[in-house]
Design an enzyme around this catalytic site. Structure first.
Site, mmCIF file in Angstrom:
data_model
loop_
_atom_site.group_PDB
_atom_site.id
_atom_site.type_symbol
_atom_site.label_atom_id
_atom_site.label_comp_id
_atom_site.label_asym_id
_atom_site.label_seq_id
_atom_site.Cartn_x
_atom_site.Cartn_y
_atom_site.Cartn_z
ATOM 1 N N GLU A 29 0.837 -1.193 0.000
ATOM 2 C CA GLU A 29 0.000 0.000 0.000
ATOM 3 C C GLU A 29 0.882 1.256 0.000
ATOM 4 O O GLU A 29 1.749 1.406 0.855
ATOM 5 C CB GLU A 29 -0.867 0.036 1.251
ATOM 6 N N GLU A 60 -4.403 -7.001 2.838
ATOM 7 C CA GLU A 60 -3.179 -7.661 3.280
ATOM 8 C C GLU A 60 -3.070 -9.087 2.759
ATOM 9 O O GLU A 60 -1.984 -9.549 2.403
ATOM 10 C CB GLU A 60 -3.093 -7.637 4.808
ATOM 11 N N HIS A 128 -2.461 -0.435 15.717
ATOM 12 C CA HIS A 128 -1.222 -0.026 15.075
ATOM 13 C C HIS A 128 -0.056 -0.023 16.048
ATOM 14 O O HIS A 128 0.970 0.578 15.776
ATOM 15 C CB HIS A 128 -1.367 1.383 14.478
#
Length: 174
Positions: A29, A60, A128
């Site tokens: 990405e 993913e 994250h």
């Protein structure tokens, strides 16, 4: 010897390997136009073009599937996920395909791919900031690299790209 930041060392290592071997390509990405989530791939699209620096959709499983398939076909992909937290989404590609393909084929197939992902807990949100690097060390068929210095990052990345086995390459966000 020139001083480089960790990020510059990663970029230089990828650039050197892409110049050395036309089978090395990068996919993920925003790795092309935007230069990666943290800027690690900036300038590579300009040098190598869209055939070797491939911006992918946000999926993913497809990114890692592209890596596994192209590696089994003889290429040397470097696939990047924006955060290591998303490796879990593509767990089948990692655990059942990349890690086992060489064993399932009796050594006839290799999977020379590098899966790059930023790691380390920061304030970037719950999805994250995980740090499960140690989990992946226990998966037969995978190699794991966690460089801590710019020098180690460049050397380990070049070594990982040349390896005939799948390598998870974790880069700390800080």
């Amino acid at each position: 010897m020139a001083q480089m930041t960790y990020m510059e060392a990663l970029r230089d290592g990828m650039r050197m390997e892409m110049r050395r071997d036309r089978n090395v390509f990068l996919a993920g990405e925003d790795v092309g136009f935007f230069g990666g989530c943290f800027g690690q791939t900036a300038g590579l699209f300009d040098e190598f073009g869209k055939e070797r620096v491939v911006d992918t959709p946000i999926t993913e499983t497809a990114i890692l599937g592209l890596g596994v398939g192209s590696a089994a076909a003889g290429l040397r992909p470097i696939v990047e996920l924006m955060f290591m937290d998303f490796l879990w989404v593509a767990s089948d590609q990692i655990f059942n395909q990349a890690a086992k393909m060489r064993y399932m084929s009796g050594g006839k197939l290799t999977v020379p791919m590098v899966m790059r992902a930023p790691c380390g807990a920061t304030t970037r949100a719950a999805q994250h900031g995980q740090s499960p690097e140690s989990f992946f060390i226990h998966v037969p068929g995978l190699k794991v690299a966690c460089p801590s210095t710019a020098y180690d990052a460049k050397g380990l990345l070049k070594t990982a790209i040349r390896d005939d086995n799948p390598v998870l390459f974790f880069e700390h966000k800080l």
